[in-house]
Design a protein around this motif. Sequence first.
Motif, PDB file in Angstrom:
ATOM      1  N   ARG A  59      -6.116   2.055  13.355  1.00 43.99           N
ATOM      2  CA  ARG A  59      -5.105   1.953  12.297  1.00 43.99           C
ATOM      3  C   ARG A  59      -3.779   2.351  12.929  1.00 43.99           C
ATOM      4  O   ARG A  59      -3.701   3.369  13.608  1.00 43.99           O
ATOM      5  CB  ARG A  59      -5.442   2.874  11.129  1.00 43.99           C
ATOM      6  CG  ARG A  59      -6.658   2.374  10.365  1.00 43.99           C
ATOM      7  CD  ARG A  59      -6.721   2.885   8.958  1.00 43.99           C
ATOM      8  NE  ARG A  59      -5.640   2.437   8.104  1.00 43.99           N
ATOM      9  CZ  ARG A  59      -5.531   1.235   7.534  1.00 43.99           C
ATOM     10  NH1 ARG A  59      -6.443   0.323   7.768  1.00 43.99           N
ATOM     11  NH2 ARG A  59      -4.516   0.929   6.754  1.00 43.99           N
ATOM     12  N   GLN A  61       0.449   2.757  12.313  1.00 47.28           N
ATOM     13  CA  GLN A  61       1.628   2.783  11.443  1.00 47.28           C
ATOM     14  C   GLN A  61       2.793   2.340  12.325  1.00 47.28           C
ATOM     15  O   GLN A  61       3.010   2.897  13.402  1.00 47.28           O
ATOM     16  CB  GLN A  61       1.876   4.181  10.901  1.00 47.28           C
ATOM     17  CG  GLN A  61       3.070   4.248   9.977  1.00 47.28           C
ATOM     18  CD  GLN A  61       3.317   5.652   9.449  1.00 47.28           C
ATOM     19  OE1 GLN A  61       2.911   6.643  10.048  1.00 47.28           O
ATOM     20  NE2 GLN A  61       3.996   5.735   8.329  1.00 47.28           N
ATOM     21  N   GLU A  72       1.185   0.099   7.585  1.00 46.67           N
ATOM     22  CA  GLU A  72       0.008   0.717   8.196  1.00 46.67           C
ATOM     23  C   GLU A  72      -1.130  -0.277   8.062  1.00 46.67           C
ATOM     24  O   GLU A  72      -1.502  -0.665   6.949  1.00 46.67           O
ATOM     25  CB  GLU A  72      -0.359   2.023   7.515  1.00 46.67           C
ATOM     26  CG  GLU A  72      -1.494   2.718   8.233  1.00 46.67           C
ATOM     27  CD  GLU A  72      -1.829   4.076   7.672  1.00 46.67           C
ATOM     28  OE1 GLU A  72      -3.024   4.405   7.658  1.00 46.67           O
ATOM     29  OE2 GLU A  72      -0.906   4.797   7.266  1.00 46.67           O
ATOM     30  N   LYS A  73      -1.648  -0.705   9.195  1.00 48.49           N
ATOM     31  CA  LYS A  73      -2.688  -1.725   9.207  1.00 48.49           C
ATOM     32  C   LYS A  73      -3.688  -1.448  10.323  1.00 48.49           C
ATOM     33  O   LYS A  73      -3.389  -0.744  11.278  1.00 48.49           O
ATOM     34  CB  LYS A  73      -2.091  -3.114   9.401  1.00 48.49           C
ATOM     35  CG  LYS A  73      -1.155  -3.515   8.263  1.00 48.49           C
ATOM     36  CD  LYS A  73      -0.752  -4.953   8.351  1.00 48.49           C
ATOM     37  CE  LYS A  73       0.187  -5.323   7.241  1.00 48.49           C
ATOM     38  NZ  LYS A  73      -0.455  -5.705   6.011  1.00 48.49           N
TER      39      LYS A  73
END
Length: 129
Positions: A59, A61, A72-73
């Motif tokens: 993850r 950001q 955020e992915k």
Amino acid sequence: MSNLPEIYISQHDYQRLEALLDDFANDDANTLALEDELARANVVPTSKLPDDVVCMNARVQFQIQESGKVFEKRLCFPQDRKNETDDISVLSAVGSSLLGLRVGDVMPWQHNGKALTVVVQAVEQPEED
């Protein structure tokens, strides 16, 4: 290219990404961008990958400098992408740009012909299987 930050990719991710590119035998801009990133990457054993590096399934950001927007992915393989809200494919323009960056790194990328800049703000490593 000398202005680009160094990138780090684990041996495991590198092998999986190379296999992905073999499956996507085409010359679109995003595939070529990922090939370029892999060609300049410092490939390290998975156990030696620093904790602040954007790796597959991490993850991340990040901020788009020009707009100030923060996202955020999870960086993922195209086949593992569940939805647009949570996941970003490594075959997208920003996805391949994020790969291998460290917290604080700044990287230019292209979106619809427009030059943009991404800044990595935080990385959460994936849980180990």
